[in-house]
Write an enzyme that holds these catalytic residues in place. Structure first.
Site, short mmCIF file in Angstrom:
data_model
loop_
_atom_site.label_atom_id
_atom_site.label_comp_id
_atom_site.label_asym_id
_atom_site.label_seq_id
_atom_site.Cartn_x
_atom_site.Cartn_y
_atom_site.Cartn_z
N ASN A 16 0.83 -1.20 0.00
CA ASN A 16 0.00 0.00 0.00
C ASN A 16 0.86 1.25 0.00
OD1 ASN A 16 -2.53 -1.36 0.10
ND2 ASN A 16 -2.13 -1.81 2.25
N CYS A 17 0.25 2.34 -0.41
CA CYS A 17 0.90 3.64 -0.48
C CYS A 17 1.63 3.94 0.85
CB CYS A 17 -0.15 4.71 -0.75
SG CYS A 17 0.49 6.36 -0.97
N PRO A 18 2.86 4.38 0.79
CA PRO A 18 3.66 4.83 -0.36
C PRO A 18 4.62 3.77 -0.89
CG PRO A 18 4.75 5.55 1.62
CD PRO A 18 3.51 4.77 2.07
N ASP A 43 -2.68 -1.71 -5.23
CA ASP A 43 -3.18 -0.54 -4.50
C ASP A 43 -3.80 0.45 -5.50
OD1 ASP A 43 -3.65 1.70 -2.97
OD2 ASP A 43 -1.61 1.86 -2.19
N SER A 45 -4.43 3.47 -5.27
CA SER A 45 -3.82 4.80 -5.26
C SER A 45 -2.69 4.91 -6.28
CB SER A 45 -3.32 5.18 -3.86
OG SER A 45 -2.20 4.39 -3.51
#
Length: 80
Positions: A16-18, A43, A45
């Protein structure tokens, strides 16, 4: 789906981000100018973050796609 043949593949699935963009940044450093990198991520994002990464650093996002819950990107490293 694309017929582009990558020089390297970065699998950031499950991250997941980042983390996907951090891994992408490190992977791009190892490539030669003009090399093609395929990124696989899960993810959502990354749909926003990876295109912004490419614009900011001058790499070319050749193609992006979504398939079976994965986000796929083909990035050409800029030639210095």
């Amino acid at each position: 789906m694309t017929s582009l043949q990558p020089d390297a593949i970065l699998d950031a699935s499950g991250l997941n981000c980042p983390e996907p963009v951090m891994m992408l940044h490190n992977k791009v450093r190892d490539l030669h100018g003009g090399d093609l990198l395929k990124v696989i991520a899960t993810d959502p994002s990354t749909r926003r973050d990876i295109p912004k990464f490419c614009v900011f650093l001058g790499h070319e996002l050749l193609e992006q796609a979504e398939q079976d819950g994965q986000y796929l990107y083909w990035i050409r490293k800029k030639v210095d």
